[in-house]
Design a protein around this motif. Structure first.
Motif, PDB file in Angstrom:
ATOM      1  N   ALA A 221      62.678  31.498  36.476  1.00  0.00           N
ATOM      2  CA  ALA A 221      63.025  31.951  35.123  1.00  0.00           C
ATOM      3  C   ALA A 221      63.143  30.766  34.165  1.00  0.00           C
ATOM      4  N   LEU A 222      63.739  29.681  34.635  1.00  0.00           N
ATOM      5  CA  LEU A 222      63.865  28.497  33.793  1.00  0.00           C
ATOM      6  C   LEU A 222      62.501  27.890  33.486  1.00  0.00           C
ATOM      7  N   MET A 223      61.626  27.823  34.475  1.00  0.00           N
ATOM      8  CA  MET A 223      60.304  27.251  34.245  1.00  0.00           C
ATOM      9  C   MET A 223      59.521  28.080  33.228  1.00  0.00           C
ATOM     10  N   ARG A 224      59.712  29.393  33.256  1.00  0.00           N
ATOM     11  CA  ARG A 224      59.006  30.250  32.297  1.00  0.00           C
ATOM     12  C   ARG A 224      59.582  30.141  30.890  1.00  0.00           C
ATOM     13  N   SER A 225      60.882  29.866  30.783  1.00  0.00           N
ATOM     14  CA  SER A 225      61.534  29.923  29.471  1.00  0.00           C
ATOM     15  C   SER A 225      61.627  28.579  28.768  1.00  0.00           C
ATOM     16  N   LEU A 226      61.708  27.481  29.508  1.00  0.00           N
ATOM     17  CA  LEU A 226      61.883  26.173  28.881  1.00  0.00           C
ATOM     18  C   LEU A 226      60.566  25.656  28.311  1.00  0.00           C
ATOM     19  N   PRO A 227      60.577  25.114  27.101  1.00  0.00           N
ATOM     20  CA  PRO A 227      59.349  24.494  26.582  1.00  0.00           C
ATOM     21  C   PRO A 227      58.998  23.248  27.378  1.00  0.00           C
ATOM     22  N   LEU A 228      57.717  23.018  27.565  1.00  0.00           N
ATOM     23  CA  LEU A 228      57.267  21.812  28.257  1.00  0.00           C
ATOM     24  C   LEU A 228      57.550  20.584  27.404  1.00  0.00           C
TER      25      LEU A 228
ATOM     26  N   MET B  25      56.986  16.831  25.543  1.00  0.00           N
ATOM     27  CA  MET B  25      55.936  16.132  24.803  1.00  0.00           C
ATOM     28  C   MET B  25      55.094  17.060  23.937  1.00  0.00           C
ATOM     29  N   GLY B  26      55.725  18.126  23.418  1.00  0.00           N
ATOM     30  CA  GLY B  26      55.037  19.015  22.496  1.00  0.00           C
ATOM     31  C   GLY B  26      53.915  19.824  23.096  1.00  0.00           C
ATOM     32  N   LEU B  27      54.003  20.109  24.405  1.00  0.00           N
ATOM     33  CA  LEU B  27      52.920  20.817  25.097  1.00  0.00           C
ATOM     34  C   LEU B  27      53.014  22.335  24.961  1.00  0.00           C
ATOM     35  N   GLY B  28      54.098  22.835  24.385  1.00  0.00           N
ATOM     36  CA  GLY B  28      54.243  24.276  24.213  1.00  0.00           C
ATOM     37  C   GLY B  28      54.905  24.940  25.402  1.00  0.00           C
ATOM     38  N   SER B  29      54.817  26.253  25.446  1.00  0.00           N
ATOM     39  CA  SER B  29      55.394  27.030  26.541  1.00  0.00           C
ATOM     40  C   SER B  29      54.375  27.200  27.651  1.00  0.00           C
ATOM     41  N   LEU B  30      54.834  27.648  28.822  1.00  0.00           N
ATOM     42  CA  LEU B  30      53.895  27.875  29.922  1.00  0.00           C
ATOM     43  C   LEU B  30      52.891  28.961  29.593  1.00  0.00           C
ATOM     44  N   GLU B  31      53.309  29.924  28.761  1.00  0.00           N
ATOM     45  CA  GLU B  31      52.386  31.005  28.398  1.00  0.00           C
ATOM     46  C   GLU B  31      51.280  30.518  27.459  1.00  0.00           C
ATOM     47  N   GLN B  32      51.579  29.460  26.695  1.00  0.00           N
ATOM     48  CA  GLN B  32      50.594  28.965  25.730  1.00  0.00           C
ATOM     49  C   GLN B  32      50.570  27.438  25.753  1.00  0.00           C
ATOM     50  N   VAL B  33      50.175  26.877  26.875  1.00  0.00           N
ATOM     51  CA  VAL B  33      50.090  25.424  26.999  1.00  0.00           C
ATOM     52  C   VAL B  33      48.947  24.909  26.130  1.00  0.00           C
ATOM     53  N   ASP B  34      49.244  23.874  25.364  1.00  0.00           N
ATOM     54  CA  ASP B  34      48.208  23.206  24.586  1.00  0.00           C
ATOM     55  C   ASP B  34      47.415  22.322  25.552  1.00  0.00           C
ATOM     56  N   MET B  35      46.294  22.842  26.035  1.00  0.00           N
ATOM     57  CA  MET B  35      45.548  22.140  27.071  1.00  0.00           C
ATOM     58  C   MET B  35      44.927  20.842  26.579  1.00  0.00           C
ATOM     59  N   ALA B  36      44.585  20.783  25.296  1.00  0.00           N
ATOM     60  CA  ALA B  36      44.049  19.528  24.764  1.00  0.00           C
ATOM     61  C   ALA B  36      45.122  18.437  24.832  1.00  0.00           C
ATOM     62  N   ARG B  37      46.350  18.792  24.476  1.00  0.00           N
ATOM     63  CA  ARG B  37      47.439  17.816  24.547  1.00  0.00           C
ATOM     64  C   ARG B  37      47.779  17.493  26.000  1.00  0.00           C
ATOM     65  N   TRP B  38      47.671  18.488  26.874  1.00  0.00           N
ATOM     66  CA  TRP B  38      47.919  18.246  28.300  1.00  0.00           C
ATOM     67  C   TRP B  38      46.962  17.181  28.834  1.00  0.00           C
ATOM     68  N   ARG B  39      45.665  17.347  28.548  1.00  0.00           N
ATOM     69  CA  ARG B  39      44.680  16.376  29.022  1.00  0.00           C
ATOM     70  C   ARG B  39      44.894  15.007  28.371  1.00  0.00           C
ATOM     71  N   GLU B  40      45.275  15.007  27.095  1.00  0.00           N
ATOM     72  CA  GLU B  40      45.547  13.750  26.406  1.00  0.00           C
ATOM     73  C   GLU B  40      46.757  13.045  27.033  1.00  0.00           C
ATOM     74  N   MET B  41      47.783  13.819  27.390  1.00  0.00           N
ATOM     75  CA  MET B  41      48.976  13.243  28.017  1.00  0.00           C
ATOM     76  C   MET B  41      48.631  12.600  29.357  1.00  0.00           C
ATOM     77  N   LEU B  42      47.840  13.300  30.171  1.00  0.00           N
ATOM     78  CA  LEU B  42      47.457  12.746  31.468  1.00  0.00           C
ATOM     79  C   LEU B  42      46.642  11.470  31.303  1.00  0.00           C
ATOM     80  N   GLU B  43      45.797  11.423  30.283  1.00  0.00           N
ATOM     81  CA  GLU B  43      45.007  10.218  30.042  1.00  0.00           C
ATOM     82  C   GLU B  43      45.910   9.069  29.585  1.00  0.00           C
ATOM     83  N   ARG B  44      46.919   9.373  28.762  1.00  0.00           N
ATOM     84  CA  ARG B  44      47.884   8.338  28.355  1.00  0.00           C
ATOM     85  C   ARG B  44      48.582   7.761  29.583  1.00  0.00           C
TER      86      ARG B  44
END
Length: 412
Positions: free
Chosen positions: A155-162, A164-183
């Motif tokens: 429940a916590l994983m579903r409700s807490l925002p990710l 570094m500004g990645l959004g929620s699990l339901e709507q992850v900003d995948m472009a930012r996710w890939r950028e974060m991993l590259e950083r």
């Protein structure tokens, strides 16, 4: 999070509040007040590398300048700096301050350095090293069952925002996710395992039972592992004898990246330290702190007590007393727990209790600023604090039974 009548959601973000007027340098403490500070220990070494997680980068393991999980050289110096701040700015005095530390070496070291800071280089505060039963009731009380742990963590994983500004699990900003991993890859290098292959956290796949607790796995664990190494090496600063080295070289990381990735540590803790677990493990310590503030055994006016423990203990206090806080620039949780930070409870002569956080704003040097901010709520009566504690403990069967077993009643 679960909304309750005992202080709102445990996971609410504490709204920023204006500063109170605090004691200035050299000022005398407010007459008739007594204070309890629960703080986390110093910046420490991480211990031995974990091969499955280390394989995501080519950066060599750090050469910590202290034994495993002891204070780093910089961490010890900064702990003394916090003590000096308590003396100079908040009026803590050695012969009116008692210190209680967990028996782990990093807590004892931190206590000693803080005492030296309060004493302007000498130690006059009384130190008591207490056993594990005060800091965690695991040996005396049963943990929540596996199904409860799984349900709460998912429940916590579903409700807490990710972080570094990645959004929620339901709507992850995948472009930012890939950028974060590259950083991250630019900092830790290319490892045997492909960092770019990591997917955002998955509540059904990234939580697994490992006796006696449910624990995190997957991308959250990878991010936490590397973030903690990078943050603690950076926060240790140049150190008294030089910086923490990685394969003979100092870490090359910006303040923005160190603090940004650090938020994964606080996010992971918020999921792993779910409320039924924290409420059960924290009963003894919360009871002791409440006793210091209210009732016949309360600290006398003019007396202060400092408890030096772990981030776990701050999580437990947040759950049981239903308080939240913000410690900018740290993020990732409505109650971040960086090293050498703490919750300060001040009982005023009128009987009301101010609630503040005191924390070090790490900046990669040995002279980082120390900040103080009101928590949320910023003030309570002893009766209100008791209602919150009894109400939040009462939400969980294991915490309720633990309080009954240990004879902890929270009576003002």
């Amino acid at each position: 999070g679960r909304d309750t009548p005992w202080g709102g959601s445990r996971r609410d973000g504490g709204a920023a509040r204006p500063h109170r007027k605090h004691l200035g340098k050299g000022a005398k403490r407010a007459h008739g007040s007594s204070r309890v500070l629960l703080m986390r220990h110093c910046v420490r070494g991480i211990g031995q590398p974990k091969p499955p997680l280390q394989a995501y980068g080519s950066l060599p393991p750090p050469s910590w300048d202290s034994p495993d999980k002891w204070c780093t050289g910089g961490g010890a110096n900064i702990s003394r700096r916090l003590g000096a701040h308590l003396w100079e700015e908040l009026g803590f005095v050695g012969n009116r301050t008692s210190v209680v530390a967990d028996s782990s070496m990093r807590c004892v070291q931190t206590a000693y350095e803080v005492m030296k800071g309060i004493g302007n280089g000498s130690v006059s505060a009384a130190l008591d090293v207490d056993g594990p039963s005060l800091w965690k009731t695991r040996g005396e009380c049963d943990l929540p069952d596996v199904d409860t742990q799984l349900e709460e963590m998912r429940a916590l994983m579903r409700s807490l925002p990710l972080p570094m500004g990645l959004g929620s699990l339901e709507q992850v900003d995948m472009a930012r996710w890939r950028e974060m991993l590259e950083r991250l890859r630019r900092i830790i290098g290319t490892g045997e395992l492909d960092l770019a292959s990591l997917l955002p956290p998955n509540p059904m796949e990234d939580i697994a039972f490992s006796e006696p607790r449910v624990r995190l796995s997957g991308s959250t664990l990878v991010m936490k592992y590397w973030a903690q190494i990078l943050a603690y090496a950076w926060a240790s600063g140049p150190g008294p004898e030089g910086p923490i080295l990685f394969g003979g070289r100092p870490l090359n990381i910006s303040r923005e990246d160190a603090l940004g990735f650090w938020s994964w540590v606080f996010y992971a803790r918020d999921i792993a330290h779910h409320p039924s677990y924290d409420a059960t493990m924290g009963v003894a310590l919360a009871g002791r702190i409440f006793r210091d503030l209210a009732g016949p055994a309360a600290l006398a006016p003019g007396q202060d007590r400092i408890y030096v423990g772990h981030d776990d203990n701050l999580d437990q206090l947040r759950t049981i007393f239903g308080i939240t806080w913000e410690e900018p620039p740290f993020s990732g949780s409505p109650g971040t727990t960086p090293p050498t930070s703490g919750v300060l409870l001040t009982r005023k002569p009128c009987g009301r209790i101010d609630v503040d956080v005191v924390f070090v704003e790490f900046d990669g040097t040995l002279t980082p600023p120390v900040r103080m901010r009101p928590a949320s709520p910023p003030e309570l009566s002893a009766s209100e604090l008791a209602v919150r504690a009894k109400g939040n403990i009462g939400l969980y069967a294991t915490a309720t039974e633990c309080a009954r077993k240990l004879g902890i009643r929270f009576e003002p």
